[in-house]
Design an enzyme around this catalytic site. Structure first.
Site, mmCIF file in Angstrom:
data_model
loop_
_atom_site.group_PDB
_atom_site.id
_atom_site.type_symbol
_atom_site.label_atom_id
_atom_site.label_comp_id
_atom_site.label_asym_id
_atom_site.label_seq_id
_atom_site.Cartn_x
_atom_site.Cartn_y
_atom_site.Cartn_z
ATOM 1 N N ASP A 197 -9.982 2.382 2.821
ATOM 2 C CA ASP A 197 -10.056 1.609 4.075
ATOM 3 C C ASP A 197 -10.771 2.385 5.189
ATOM 4 O OD1 ASP A 197 -8.830 -0.730 3.232
ATOM 5 O OD2 ASP A 197 -6.819 -0.058 3.777
ATOM 6 N N THR A 229 5.184 -0.211 20.221
ATOM 7 C CA THR A 229 6.341 0.665 20.008
ATOM 8 C C THR A 229 5.798 2.089 20.098
ATOM 9 O OG1 THR A 229 7.137 -0.991 18.459
ATOM 10 C CG2 THR A 229 8.273 1.132 18.432
ATOM 11 N N LYS A 244 0.812 -1.226 0.000
ATOM 12 C CA LYS A 244 0.000 0.000 0.000
ATOM 13 C C LYS A 244 0.845 1.274 0.000
ATOM 14 C CE LYS A 244 -3.995 -2.147 2.222
ATOM 15 N NZ LYS A 244 -5.002 -2.078 3.294
HETATM 16 P P1 NAP Z 1 1.241 -3.380 10.098
HETATM 17 O O1 NAP Z 1 1.491 -2.125 9.337
HETATM 18 O O2 NAP Z 1 2.179 -4.532 9.986
HETATM 19 O O3 NAP Z 1 1.110 -2.944 11.656
HETATM 20 C C1 NAP Z 1 0.953 -3.908 12.653
HETATM 21 C C2 NAP Z 1 0.588 -3.220 13.969
HETATM 22 O O4 NAP Z 1 0.247 -4.252 14.898
HETATM 23 C C3 NAP Z 1 1.750 -2.427 14.610
HETATM 24 O O5 NAP Z 1 1.210 -1.298 15.264
HETATM 25 C C4 NAP Z 1 2.317 -3.434 15.620
HETATM 26 O O6 NAP Z 1 2.967 -2.811 16.732
HETATM 27 C C5 NAP Z 1 1.038 -4.082 16.086
HETATM 28 N N1 NAP Z 1 1.228 -5.414 16.679
HETATM 29 C C6 NAP Z 1 1.540 -6.570 16.051
HETATM 30 N N2 NAP Z 1 1.545 -7.593 16.932
HETATM 31 C C7 NAP Z 1 1.247 -7.067 18.152
HETATM 32 C C8 NAP Z 1 1.104 -7.605 19.454
HETATM 33 N N3 NAP Z 1 1.267 -8.913 19.698
HETATM 34 N N4 NAP Z 1 0.758 -6.772 20.448
HETATM 35 C C9 NAP Z 1 0.574 -5.448 20.223
HETATM 36 N N5 NAP Z 1 0.716 -4.872 19.010
HETATM 37 C C10 NAP Z 1 1.035 -5.666 17.978
HETATM 38 O O7 NAP Z 1 -0.189 -4.014 9.727
HETATM 39 P P2 NAP Z 1 -1.482 -3.180 9.218
HETATM 40 O O8 NAP Z 1 -1.438 -3.015 7.749
HETATM 41 O O9 NAP Z 1 -1.628 -1.982 10.068
HETATM 42 O O10 NAP Z 1 -2.664 -4.218 9.506
HETATM 43 C C11 NAP Z 1 -3.118 -4.484 10.816
HETATM 44 C C12 NAP Z 1 -4.298 -5.446 10.767
HETATM 45 O O11 NAP Z 1 -5.434 -4.814 10.191
HETATM 46 C C13 NAP Z 1 -4.026 -6.692 9.928
HETATM 47 O O12 NAP Z 1 -4.389 -7.804 10.703
HETATM 48 C C14 NAP Z 1 -4.924 -6.557 8.730
HETATM 49 O O13 NAP Z 1 -5.405 -7.819 8.293
HETATM 50 C C15 NAP Z 1 -6.059 -5.706 9.274
HETATM 51 N N6 NAP Z 1 -6.741 -4.909 8.218
HETATM 52 C C16 NAP Z 1 -8.052 -5.196 7.961
HETATM 53 C C17 NAP Z 1 -8.738 -4.460 7.005
HETATM 54 C C18 NAP Z 1 -10.188 -4.768 6.727
HETATM 55 O O14 NAP Z 1 -10.690 -4.374 5.670
HETATM 56 N N7 NAP Z 1 -10.884 -5.408 7.641
HETATM 57 C C19 NAP Z 1 -8.087 -3.443 6.287
HETATM 58 C C20 NAP Z 1 -6.745 -3.174 6.574
HETATM 59 C C21 NAP Z 1 -6.085 -3.920 7.546
HETATM 60 P P3 NAP Z 1 4.523 -2.387 16.664
HETATM 61 O O15 NAP Z 1 4.566 -1.083 15.913
HETATM 62 O O16 NAP Z 1 4.925 -2.253 18.061
HETATM 63 O O17 NAP Z 1 5.226 -3.496 15.932
#
Ligand code: NAP
Length: 270
Positions: free
Chosen positions: A102, A153, A66
Site C-alpha cells: 500500500d 482520537t 490486513k
Molecule cells: P481504519 O483502520 O478503520 O481507520 C479509519 C480512520 O479514519 C481512523 O483514523 C478514524 O479516526 C478516521 N475517521 C473515520 N471517520 C472519521 C471522521 N468522520 N472524521 C475524522 N476521522 C475519521 O481504516 P483504514 O484501513 O485506515 O482505511 C482508511 C481509508 O483508506 C478507507 O476509506 C480505505 O478505503 C482507504 N484505503 C485506500 C487504499 C487505496 O489503495 N486507495 C488503500 C488502503 C486504504 P479514529 O481513530 O478517531 O476513529
C-alpha cells in the site's frame, strides 16, 4: 492450468482488484486467474488455507483482515513489519510470506503519476488507522521533510509518533496555523460523505502554494476533496494508489512489472 490468485476480504464484491489484475495479466501475457473471495469474519485463516490447498499461489488481503494476515504469515517483509499489516500473501513457498504494497503504491502514484517530488516536503496525514500506518515508513523512506499525523482520537496519533521516530502527532485544533505541501486523507470519513474535523480557520493556511490534497478513498468526490479545491489546492483521489499497489503485488507474484498508466486511465473511465 492457469495460476490462481485472489483478493480476500469482507465485504469484497465491490473490489476492483480482479478487474485490475485481469488487465495486467492480459497486457503482460501471464496465464493466471484472479478472483474475489469473501472470508467469514471469523474465518480468515481457514479461507486462506482452503485457497492454498486448492492451488492458490498468492492473494491480496483487504479490510478487515490486513492485521490478521500479518499475524498469519510465517515470514514478512520490512515494510509489512513497519505497517504491522499485510496486503500481499505469497502462498507458493514452504512458509507463507507477507508484504505490504500500500505505502509503496501511494509513493509511486504521488511521484510517478502526479509529479510530486516528496523529498523535503511538509506532509500532513489525516487518520491513524491501518491505511495511515501503512504509508508512514514509505513516506519517510521517500525523504519527506516533515511528517505530521492528526487523528480524531489523538491517542492513536501519539502511538504512531512513538512507533515511527520523526513522526509528529497532533490534534485537529492544533493544525490551524500550519501549512503543508501534501495533505493525505487516510481516514474513512469520505466513505460516509463526512469531512474530517479540520478547523474552519485552517482552510486559508493549510495548503501551501502548489499543495496537493490526496484522498485515499477512490471513485468519488469526497467532502475533503471539495474542501481542498475551494481552498485552491490541487486534488487527487486514491485510484492511482489502488492500481500501483496492485502492480507491486503483481511484480512480487509474477516477476513482471505491468504498465499502470493505461489501466489507471481505463479504471477512471470505467
Ligand atoms: P481504519 O483502520 O478503520 O481507520 C479509519 C480512520 O479514519 C481512523 O483514523 C478514524 O479516526 C478516521 N475517521 C473515520 N471517520 C472519521 C471522521 N468522520 N472524521 C475524522 N476521522 C475519521 O481504516 P483504514 O484501513 O485506515 O482505511 C482508511 C481509508 O483508506 C478507507 O476509506 C480505505 O478505503 C482507504 N484505503 C485506500 C487504499 C487505496 O489503495 N486507495 C488503500 C488502503 C486504504 P479514529 O481513530 O478517531 O476513529
Amino acid at each position: 492450468m492457469s495460476a490462481r490468485y485472489a483478493v480476500i476480504g469482507n465485504p469484497v464484491a465491490h473490489s476492483k482488484s480482479p478487474w485490475i489484475h485481469a488487465q495486467f495479466a492480459r497486457a503482460t501475457g501471464q496465464d493466471m486467474v484472479y478472483e474475489a473471495i469473501e472470508a467469514p469474519l471469523d474465518g480468515f485463516a481457514r479461507t486462506v488455507g482452503e485457497f492454498r490447498a486448492a492451488g492458490g499461489r498468492g492473494a491480496n488481503v483487504t479490510l478487515p483482515f490486513k492485521e490478521q494476515a500479518y499475524i498469519y504469515c510465517r515470514a514478512t517483509s520490512e515494510r509489512a513489519n513497519a505497517a504491522r499489516a499485510v496486503n500481499t500473501l505469497v502462498l507458493d513457498r514452504v512458509e507463507t510470506w507477507g508484504d505490504n504494497t500500500d505505502g509503496v503504491g501511494l509513493v509511486r502514484d504521488l511521484e510517478a503519476n502526479l509529479g510530486v517530488a516528496l523529498a523535503d516536503k511538509r506532509v500532513l496525514v489525516l487518520g491513524a488507522g491501518g491505511a495511515a500506518q501503512g504509508v508512514l515508513q514509505p513516506l519517510q523512506a521517500a525523504g519527506v521533510g516533515r511528517l505530521v499525523v492528526v487523528n480524531r482520537t489523538v491517542g492513536r496519533a501519539r502511538e504512531l509518533a512513538a512507533r515511527f521516530p520523526g513522526v509528529e502527532a497532533c490534534s485537529y485544533p492544533d493544525i490551524k496555523a500550519r501549512a503543508f505541501d501534501l495533505v493525505l486523507n487516510a481516514t474513512s470519513a469520505g466513505l460516509r460523505g463526512e469531512l474530517p474535523p479540520l478547523p474552519a480557520e485552517a482552510a486559508s493556511t493549510l495548503f501551501a502554494p502548489g499543495a496537493l490534497a490526496y484522498d485515499m478513498v477512490y471513485g468519488r468526490d469526497t467532502p475533503f476533496l471539495a474542501y481542498a479545491r475551494s481552498a485552491g489546492a490541487r486534488t487527487s483521489d486514491g485510484a492511482g494508489m489502488l492500481v500501483e499497489q496492485a502492480a507491486e503485488s503483481f511484480l512480487i507474484w509474477r516477476g513482471v512489472r505491468p504498465n499502470t498508466r493505461a489501466v489507471l486511465a481505463a479504471l477512471r473511465a470505467h
